[in-house]
Design an enzyme around this catalytic site. Structure first.
Site, PDB file in Angstrom:
ATOM      1  N   ASP A  79      -1.169  39.083  -1.307  1.00  0.00           N
ATOM      2  CA  ASP A  79      -1.003  39.907  -0.103  1.00  0.00           C
ATOM      3  C   ASP A  79      -0.801  38.898   1.029  1.00  0.00           C
ATOM      4  O   ASP A  79      -0.436  37.738   0.768  1.00  0.00           O
ATOM      5  CB  ASP A  79      -2.237  40.802   0.131  1.00  0.00           C
ATOM      6  CG  ASP A  79      -2.022  41.838   1.237  1.00  0.00           C
ATOM      7  OD1 ASP A  79      -1.307  42.819   0.988  1.00  0.00           O
ATOM      8  OD2 ASP A  79      -2.549  41.674   2.356  1.00  0.00           O
ATOM      9  N   LYS A 105      -8.898  46.118  -3.728  1.00  0.00           N
ATOM     10  CA  LYS A 105      -8.343  45.141  -2.779  1.00  0.00           C
ATOM     11  C   LYS A 105      -9.401  44.080  -2.506  1.00  0.00           C
ATOM     12  O   LYS A 105     -10.597  44.348  -2.676  1.00  0.00           O
ATOM     13  CB  LYS A 105      -7.969  45.844  -1.468  1.00  0.00           C
ATOM     14  CG  LYS A 105      -7.011  45.075  -0.595  1.00  0.00           C
ATOM     15  CD  LYS A 105      -5.560  45.232  -1.022  1.00  0.00           C
ATOM     16  CE  LYS A 105      -4.640  44.310  -0.266  1.00  0.00           C
ATOM     17  NZ  LYS A 105      -3.224  44.599  -0.536  1.00  0.00           N
TER      18      LYS A 105
HETATM   19  P1  NDP Z   1       2.962  37.230   4.233  1.00  0.00           P
HETATM   20  O1  NDP Z   1       1.714  36.493   4.474  1.00  0.00           O
HETATM   21  O2  NDP Z   1       3.949  36.699   3.262  1.00  0.00           O
HETATM   22  O3  NDP Z   1       3.749  37.473   5.616  1.00  0.00           O
HETATM   23  C1  NDP Z   1       3.188  38.141   6.708  1.00  0.00           C
HETATM   24  C2  NDP Z   1       4.165  37.964   7.853  1.00  0.00           C
HETATM   25  O4  NDP Z   1       3.829  38.810   8.946  1.00  0.00           O
HETATM   26  C3  NDP Z   1       4.184  36.555   8.396  1.00  0.00           C
HETATM   27  O5  NDP Z   1       5.492  36.255   8.753  1.00  0.00           O
HETATM   28  C4  NDP Z   1       3.287  36.669   9.629  1.00  0.00           C
HETATM   29  O6  NDP Z   1       3.534  35.694  10.599  1.00  0.00           O
HETATM   30  C5  NDP Z   1       3.732  38.005  10.129  1.00  0.00           C
HETATM   31  N1  NDP Z   1       2.806  38.632  11.053  1.00  0.00           N
HETATM   32  C6  NDP Z   1       1.476  38.807  10.963  1.00  0.00           C
HETATM   33  N2  NDP Z   1       1.014  39.499  12.008  1.00  0.00           N
HETATM   34  C7  NDP Z   1       2.109  39.774  12.769  1.00  0.00           C
HETATM   35  C8  NDP Z   1       2.321  40.489  13.954  1.00  0.00           C
HETATM   36  N3  NDP Z   1       1.310  41.077  14.588  1.00  0.00           N
HETATM   37  N4  NDP Z   1       3.602  40.606  14.411  1.00  0.00           N
HETATM   38  C9  NDP Z   1       4.615  40.018  13.780  1.00  0.00           C
HETATM   39  N5  NDP Z   1       4.470  39.321  12.642  1.00  0.00           N
HETATM   40  C10 NDP Z   1       3.240  39.209  12.164  1.00  0.00           C
HETATM   41  O7  NDP Z   1       2.522  38.717   3.839  1.00  0.00           O
HETATM   42  P2  NDP Z   1       3.336  39.818   3.046  1.00  0.00           P
HETATM   43  O8  NDP Z   1       4.766  39.795   3.428  1.00  0.00           O
HETATM   44  O9  NDP Z   1       2.961  39.719   1.618  1.00  0.00           O
HETATM   45  O10 NDP Z   1       2.638  41.156   3.584  1.00  0.00           O
HETATM   46  C11 NDP Z   1       3.087  41.824   4.756  1.00  0.00           C
HETATM   47  C12 NDP Z   1       2.563  43.242   4.734  1.00  0.00           C
HETATM   48  O11 NDP Z   1       3.040  43.927   3.561  1.00  0.00           O
HETATM   49  C13 NDP Z   1       1.043  43.395   4.700  1.00  0.00           C
HETATM   50  O12 NDP Z   1       0.674  44.575   5.382  1.00  0.00           O
HETATM   51  C14 NDP Z   1       0.758  43.578   3.210  1.00  0.00           C
HETATM   52  O13 NDP Z   1      -0.460  44.240   2.978  1.00  0.00           O
HETATM   53  C15 NDP Z   1       1.946  44.441   2.818  1.00  0.00           C
HETATM   54  N6  NDP Z   1       2.269  44.454   1.404  1.00  0.00           N
HETATM   55  C16 NDP Z   1       2.582  43.307   0.731  1.00  0.00           C
HETATM   56  C17 NDP Z   1       2.915  43.365  -0.603  1.00  0.00           C
HETATM   57  C18 NDP Z   1       3.388  42.163  -1.354  1.00  0.00           C
HETATM   58  O14 NDP Z   1       3.811  42.339  -2.505  1.00  0.00           O
HETATM   59  N7  NDP Z   1       3.370  40.976  -0.785  1.00  0.00           N
HETATM   60  C19 NDP Z   1       2.862  44.627  -1.349  1.00  0.00           C
HETATM   61  C20 NDP Z   1       2.601  45.775  -0.534  1.00  0.00           C
HETATM   62  C21 NDP Z   1       2.277  45.664   0.777  1.00  0.00           C
HETATM   63  P3  NDP Z   1       2.643  34.361  10.712  1.00  0.00           P
HETATM   64  O15 NDP Z   1       3.274  33.421   9.748  1.00  0.00           O
HETATM   65  O16 NDP Z   1       2.793  33.977  12.132  1.00  0.00           O
HETATM   66  O17 NDP Z   1       1.230  34.741  10.345  1.00  0.00           O
END
Ligand code: NDP
Length: 448
Positions: A169, A129
């Site tokens: 991520d 990572k």
């Molecule tokens: P993105 O950056 O696309 O999206 C993250 C989202 O979460 C944004 O909408 C962000 O909002 C929101 N967010 C962050 N902190 C909070 C909070 N405390 N409460 C509510 N919303 C919040 O990331 P991903 O969707 O790619 O990743 C999300 C999770 O999934 C992470 O834990 C990542 O490690 C995991 N993951 C992702 C994978 C992937 O393929 N993308 C694969 C496996 C796991 P804002 O815009 O305001 O920051």
């Protein structure tokens, strides 16, 4: 928490002493080691070869300076990381996170989880990572590009298609992967499948964008069906509105569920008529605005400031898809008292240990991230296969493989749990099944 197995306890004690300032990493390790007690008890080789002591120590950690110039001509500096945790079963594989909260503890927790997640996919990928404490929010495309180019100017010497293959991520989507890939290609003068999540015009895989969210729903569907339930007619709450959340919304809606709430880090929206994932996609992926903008297009929705309150919205199914430790014990208790039947993790480690204990203790279904969100990395593995073979599969082919992999992971977790006396405990099953594969490879490869 103390372990009955003295060997596991001594490894954990040593780890806590050496990494006292890494709470997220210690949390992730403790959760895994607790599940491994029956496994370590049943086979003396794990202690004799100190497999646990070795698996909790990264093979390599790289920390580096990332200088870049902002639009005002000012020189900025961020800190970059790549943790190459375990390569027993394949090249290191795992995403890059760009977020101001990134530090060594966060990257080590994610890299550690990735070892077991990648093993569960059945594909040959080790765990790694990386990322940086850079915040892409509010930056221009030019600033993001200059940051990515600087980041890759150091990272390129540590990665390669047979060494380490990063992906996206939080904060790293198609735009960032493109800039990173372009810089790698320029420096190395070679076109190599060194990153996944690439655009379709330059080696990306169809369905990679959707894979984590779709995979989460395939996994949840398998677990629901195993418990005599389904998504049909269920009210679903999804936290986050990023890559995982958007496509989880699309798939669970297709499977008959209704998504009634979604969030970003500022607040959450609720609409009992169902939230349209395409509107969210436009707001978040195209216009890069806040989720509150949903109300401009869909007046039936309401907005609540503050993201934590989303778990008080009554629902049948909860899909935390935002970030680590976003769902605490209070939130878990609210879900339980509102009649929720299952929590399926889309983000990495979104539930605190106290929340998990409450959820499992109340008899709800619980799906741990390292199993239920493995669809993203599994499809990254399929992207690597297509790059190596210079071929591209159709969306339907990749989606069908993804579905098969997620159903297979669910079954492997359920079987491992049963075999080690923890029937129905999918969290323990995921840790055990992932561990057994990696530990076996480590035993074959000697002390290295
Ligand atoms: P993105 O950056 O696309 O999206 C993250 C989202 O979460 C944004 O909408 C962000 O909002 C929101 N967010 C962050 N902190 C909070 C909070 N405390 N409460 C509510 N919303 C919040 O990331 P991903 O969707 O790619 O990743 C999300 C999770 O999934 C992470 O834990 C990542 O490690 C995991 N993951 C992702 C994978 C992937 O393929 N993308 C694969 C496996 C796991 P804002 O815009 O305001 O920051």
């Amino acid at each position: 928490m103390s372990m009955k197995n003295p060997y596991l306890q001594s490894v954990l004690d040593g780890l806590k002493t050496r990494n006292a300032h890494e709470p997220e990493f210690l949390q992730a390790v403790e959760e895994v080691l607790e599940s491994l007690e029956p496994v370590v008890d049943s086979d003396p080789r794990y202690e004799r070869q100190n497999i646990i002591g070795r698996i909790v120590e990264p093979e390599r950690v790289v920390i580096f300076r990332v200088p870049w110039v902002d639009d005002a001509g000012k020189v900025q500096v961020n800190r970059g990381y790549r943790v190459q945790f375990n390569s027993a079963i394949g090249p290191y594989k795992g995403g890059l996170r760009l977020h101001p909260t990134v530090n060594l503890s966060v990257i080590k927790f994610l890299g550690f989880e990735q070892i077991f997640k990648n093993a569960l996919t059945t594909l040959p990928m080790g765990g790694g990572k990386g990322g940086a404490d850079f915040d892409p929010k509010g930056k221009s495309d030019g600033e993001v590009m200059r940051f990515c180019q600087s980041f890759m100017s150091e990272l390129y010497r540590h990665i390669g298609p047979d060494t380490d293959v990063p992906a996206g991520d939080i904060g790293v989507g198609a735009r960032e992967i493109g800039f990173l890939f372009g810089q790698y290609k320029k420096i190395r003068n070679e076109w190599a499948g060194v990153l996944t999540g690439k655009g379709l015009s330059y080696g990306g895989s169809l369905a990679r964008t959707e894979a984590t969210g779709f995979g989460l729903c395939y996994f949840a569907d398998a677990q629901l069906r195993d418990n005599g339930q389904s998504f049909q007619g269920k009210r679903v709450v999804i936290s986050g509105s990023g890559n995982v959340a958007i496509y989880a919304n699309q798939k669970c809606t297709q499977l008959g569920g209704k998504v009634i709430a979604m969030s970003d880090s500022n607040g959450y929206i609720v609409d009992e008529n169902g939230i349209d994932y395409q509107v969210i996609q436009q707001i978040k992926e195209v216009r890069r605005e806040r989720i509150k903008a949903y109300l401009d297009q869909v007046p039936t929705a309401r907005y609540v400031e503050g993201c934590a309150g989303i778990w008080s919205v009554p629902c049948d199914i909860a899909l935390p898809c935002a970030t680590q430790n976003e769902l605490d014990e209070t939130a878990a208790k609210a879900l339980i008292s509102n009649g929720c039947i299952g929590v399926f993790e889309g983000a990495n480690m979104p539930c605190t240990p106290e929340a998990v204990a409450a959820i499992k203790g109340a008899g709800l279904m619980f799906a741990p991230a390292k199993a239920s969100n493995a669809g993203g990395v599994a499809t990254s593995g399929l992207e690597m296969s297509q790059n190596s073979g210079r071929i591209s599969w159709s969306f339907e082919e990749v989606d069908a493989k993804l579905k098969g992999i997620m159903e297979g992971i669910y079954q492997a977790c359920a079987d491992a749990a049963q075999q080690y006396g923890k029937k129905g405990d999918i969290q323990a099953g995921a840790n055990i099944a992932g561990f057994l594969k990696v530990a076996d490879a480590m035993l074959w490869q000697g002390v290295c």
